[in-house]
Design a protein around this motif. Sequence first.
Motif, short mmCIF file in Angstrom:
data_model
loop_
_atom_site.label_atom_id
_atom_site.label_comp_id
_atom_site.label_asym_id
_atom_site.label_seq_id
_atom_site.Cartn_x
_atom_site.Cartn_y
_atom_site.Cartn_z
N HIS A 296 0.85 -1.19 0.00
CA HIS A 296 0.00 0.00 0.00
C HIS A 296 0.88 1.24 0.00
CE1 HIS A 296 0.18 1.63 4.21
NE2 HIS A 296 0.48 0.39 4.55
N ASP B 216 5.60 2.33 7.35
CA ASP B 216 4.21 1.94 7.06
C ASP B 216 3.72 2.72 5.84
OD1 ASP B 216 1.65 1.02 7.06
OD2 ASP B 216 1.12 1.79 9.04
N GLU C 165 -5.31 1.91 2.21
CA GLU C 165 -5.22 0.73 3.10
C GLU C 165 -5.38 1.16 4.55
OE1 GLU C 165 -3.62 -2.06 5.91
OE2 GLU C 165 -2.73 -0.10 5.50
N ASP C 166 -4.85 2.38 4.83
CA ASP C 166 -4.55 2.72 6.23
C ASP C 166 -5.52 3.73 6.84
OD1 ASP C 166 -2.95 1.91 8.28
OD2 ASP C 166 -1.08 2.67 7.42
N TRP D 170 -15.09 -2.53 16.35
CA TRP D 170 -14.40 -3.40 15.38
C TRP D 170 -15.36 -4.25 14.56
CZ3 TRP D 170 -10.42 -4.18 12.45
CH2 TRP D 170 -10.22 -5.44 11.87
N TRP E 296 -10.38 -1.28 6.74
CA TRP E 296 -9.00 -1.23 6.25
C TRP E 296 -8.97 -1.70 4.80
CZ3 TRP E 296 -5.35 0.56 9.73
CH2 TRP E 296 -5.74 0.60 11.07
N ASP F 19 4.53 -5.20 3.57
CA ASP F 19 3.97 -4.17 4.43
C ASP F 19 4.85 -4.04 5.69
OD1 ASP F 19 2.23 -2.26 5.40
OD2 ASP F 19 0.62 -3.66 5.92
N ILE F 20 5.37 -2.84 5.92
CA ILE F 20 6.19 -2.59 7.12
C ILE F 20 7.45 -3.47 7.06
CG2 ILE F 20 6.07 -2.16 9.61
CD1 ILE F 20 3.04 -2.56 9.49
N VAL G 90 -3.64 -10.69 10.34
CA VAL G 90 -3.75 -9.27 10.03
C VAL G 90 -4.71 -9.03 8.87
CG1 VAL G 90 -2.45 -7.17 9.47
CG2 VAL G 90 -1.31 -9.04 10.71
N THR G 91 -5.71 -8.19 9.09
CA THR G 91 -6.62 -7.81 8.01
C THR G 91 -5.91 -6.78 7.14
OG1 THR G 91 -8.46 -8.13 9.53
CG2 THR G 91 -8.95 -7.04 7.45
N ASP G 92 -5.17 -7.29 6.17
CA ASP G 92 -4.36 -6.45 5.31
C ASP G 92 -4.82 -6.69 3.86
OD1 ASP G 92 -2.34 -4.70 4.66
OD2 ASP G 92 -0.77 -5.79 5.73
N ILE H 32 5.22 -9.10 6.70
CA ILE H 32 4.93 -7.96 7.59
C ILE H 32 5.68 -8.15 8.90
CG2 ILE H 32 2.75 -9.07 8.41
CD1 ILE H 32 1.55 -6.17 8.52
N PHE I 265 3.28 -4.47 15.54
CA PHE I 265 4.03 -4.22 14.31
C PHE I 265 5.32 -3.42 14.55
CE2 PHE I 265 -0.54 -4.30 13.00
CZ PHE I 265 -0.52 -5.50 12.30
N HIS J 51 5.11 1.98 15.11
CA HIS J 51 3.97 1.81 14.21
C HIS J 51 2.80 2.71 14.59
CE1 HIS J 51 0.44 -0.48 12.54
NE2 HIS J 51 1.19 -0.30 11.48
N HIS J 52 2.29 3.44 13.62
CA HIS J 52 1.20 4.40 13.82
C HIS J 52 1.54 5.44 14.87
CE1 HIS J 52 -2.00 1.57 11.83
NE2 HIS J 52 -1.02 1.94 11.02
C1 AHN Z 1 -5.19 -3.89 11.12
O1 AHN Z 1 -4.50 -3.22 11.86
C2 AHN Z 1 -6.34 -4.63 11.60
N1 AHN Z 1 -4.96 -3.98 9.80
C3 AHN Z 1 -4.04 -3.13 9.11
C4 AHN Z 1 -2.64 -3.57 9.05
C5 AHN Z 1 -1.82 -2.42 8.70
C6 AHN Z 1 -1.94 -1.16 9.17
N2 AHN Z 1 -0.81 -2.40 7.87
C7 AHN Z 1 -0.33 -1.21 7.83
N3 AHN Z 1 -0.99 -0.42 8.60
#
Ligand code: AHN
Length: 338
Positions: free
Chosen positions: A127, A152, A184-185, A196, A203, A228-229, A275-277, A294, A304, A308-309
């Motif tokens: 992504h 990310d 994606e994010d 949730w 996502w 991813d990551i 992971v829901t990716d 990932i 992650f 992350h985030h």
């Molecule tokens: C979840 O956090 C459920 N899915 C997104 C995985 C992700 C976030 N990859 C990058 N940022």
Amino acid sequence: MGRLVKFLLLLAVVSACGGASEKSTARKEQPVVAAQVVEPAVVVPIFDADSAYSYIAAQVSFGPRVPNSTGHVKCGNYLVSKLRSYGAEVVTQDVNLKAYNGDILRARNIIAQFQPENPVRVLLCAHWDTRPWADTDPNPANRYKPLPGANDGGSGVGVLIEIARQLSQVPTKVGVDIILFDAEDYGLHENDSHLWNKHRHSWALGSQHWAINPHKAGYSARYGILLDIVGAPGSRFCHEGYSTHFANNIINKVWSRAEALGYSSYFVNEEGGTVTDDHYYINSVLGIPCIDIINCDPESPNGFGPHHHTMRDDMEWIDPLTLKAVGQTVLTVIYNEK
Ligand code: AHN
Ligand code: ZN
């Protein structure tokens, strides 16, 4: 030593030890022995991690790539022109997608096709958008601010642009599609995590759109690999849950190549989380077996990595050694595909 060579040596020893009667058969025409079959060598290009690093820095220099921002538009144009410059046939899907909070995202999936006429294809994806909210940041004041998205967002794309550059020099036997998914994010904010169940498909909006509306009707690929990551120093790539469920043979294919290249400290044989990716929709909607490479770090807040985030997801978290391990492994996999 080849079996044939051993056999011939044995023959030589046996005949050397032979008595006078056997000597009469020597120095005569001998039956033809089947020739040894030697596989032609596969040439795998050398992945250049510094180039990949520079493609991540270029993305980060546009600022956050949050859908509807100017950094997002500029970076999208940069990625399209970069992929075209490496000879890919590039199409984009420009589409408005509705985020879970009601925002309408002007999203853009970028699809770069190498050897588009080749019926046998491998899909590589990542992504390219970045998260609008640093909702895991230790400082609550940052939790609605956009993050730099070096690892990310930037890292997977940087590795794929370098792979595109290598594809422009040495062709693979299979066709390759590099797809950079958008949106994606933009999934559920941490503060809304109690929602949730209602928003579990919030996502990977770009890949959901593509899986339902692929760029070519009836599109398929032998398999897919999502990155991813993939840039942090000392990253550990575990066997992610949906990947083992839908595509365990691809996990084994990739992890064994990594091991042969000496990258077992990155590609660990451990079970990771689920992971829901983007790969989830590629598997479940299109039925293309697709894995997710990932980072997994169970010690960190969301699994992650500590950055992350958060606002710390910047170039400090990008290590060329990790990019090399990922990029060289993926190149080795796709150049060995017949
Ligand atoms: C979840 O956090 C459920 N899915 C997104 C995985 C992700 C976030 N990859 C990058 N940022
Ligand atoms: Zn993210």
